[in-house]
Enzyme design. Sequence first.
Site, PDB file in Angstrom:
ATOM      1  N   SER A  40      -5.659  56.990  -0.030  1.00 20.64           N
ATOM      2  CA  SER A  40      -5.134  55.898   1.083  1.00 20.64           C
ATOM      3  C   SER A  40      -6.016  54.619   0.366  1.00 20.64           C
ATOM      4  CB  SER A  40      -5.722  56.241   2.411  1.00 20.64           C
ATOM      5  OG  SER A  40      -7.296  56.469   2.313  1.00 20.64           O
ATOM      6  N   ASP A 339     -11.521  49.549   8.653  1.00 20.87           N
ATOM      7  CA  ASP A 339     -11.616  50.682   9.600  1.00 20.87           C
ATOM      8  C   ASP A 339     -12.371  51.759   9.048  1.00 20.87           C
ATOM      9  OD1 ASP A 339     -10.555  52.071   7.722  1.00 20.87           O
ATOM     10  OD2 ASP A 339      -8.603  52.502   8.263  1.00 20.87           O
ATOM     11  N   HIS A 342     -11.760  52.535   5.277  1.00 21.48           N
ATOM     12  CA  HIS A 342     -11.463  51.755   4.302  1.00 21.48           C
ATOM     13  C   HIS A 342     -11.696  50.079   4.267  1.00 21.48           C
ATOM     14  CE1 HIS A 342      -8.310  54.667   5.337  1.00 21.48           C
ATOM     15  NE2 HIS A 342      -8.217  54.820   3.927  1.00 21.48           N
TER      16      HIS A 342
END
Length: 376
Positions: A40, A339, A342
């Site tokens: 991600s 978040d 990340h």
Amino acid sequence: MAMETFGMMLKSCLLIMFVLVLSLQVLPSLCYTSFVFGDSLVDAGNNDYLFSLSKADSPPYGIDFTPSGGQPTGRFTNGRTISDILDEALGAKSFPLPYLAPTTKPEAFLRGLNYASGASGILDKTGSLFIGRIPLREQVDSFEQSRSHMVNMIGEKATMELLKKAMFSITTGSNDMLNYIQPLIPFFGDDKISATMLQDFMVSNLTIQLKRLHKLGARKLIVVGVGPLGCIPFVRAINLLPSGECAVEVNEMVRGYNKKLNRVLDHLNQEMEPETIFVYANSYDIVMGIIQNHHEYGFVNAGDPCCGGYLPPFVCFKGPNANTSSVLCDDRSKYVFWDAYHPTEAANRIMARKLLNGDESISYPINIGNLYNYKP
């Protein structure tokens, strides 16, 4: 006629690339090609096309991503990823498209493709809690299919010429470790393996995929180490750590893995240089330096997420009004973390700049700017 036109476009592209790499400076190229693999941290939207619990397809994700007008693109941050920023700095006129996007056209491989998938890892079973995700092995499988398509369109020789100049980046490993440390998530059955064994499994499996990429034509490879996971908001929260503290054991496990990975890459370089270079990107020291000296970089908060609040479940979403939306910080440029997992685009910019121009302590054996100009 279509094949002739396509062939002429490719020859023109390769000629421009050849001329530009003669320069000692990083110059913009009309034909910069980048293939992105990982999780991600670099997913550009592949998970949007999977049945997955790991998605970034709703606001406020992408709120600062200019090309989409602030709309979500599947990137797990507020703006650009590190690979986006590096690609721009090296001359890309557009970002590599998600491999799974139905709008991705066959000729997209001229610019490169993004195979990364949120929640994925080096090991196939990593991220199974999130259901849909594409492990690294399957990402390389997809690249192999792309390569076959390239050969069918332009031939083996032109394909090898394109791949020889292309940049390959692999950013993975964080989720393998996060799955290992999370409570109540089974890992390798009921008997949890040792951290040392996990590191060895990760390195050996990653090495297999790196050798596959090399066999398929990759010659310039950037392998990103795992960052200081013990300092991300999620890990600090599950360990009930006060502000300013990181999970020491987690970071020790990460450092152990990175050290083993670095040794393997050094060995591969000894075997394959000068035709191939594997660059180790030391994300651990870069991120730790940003966290420890965040005020020097203009950040006011290096421990909490900008979006999702300070306590689990850290859900980052935008509802119909302020009462239903998750907590969102006032100034995204002042936070290291977007978040719970990340970094913000602001932090990504710093990391990309260091990797592009840094010394051997940051990017070994050469930095990414020099890798771009390297002629295998």
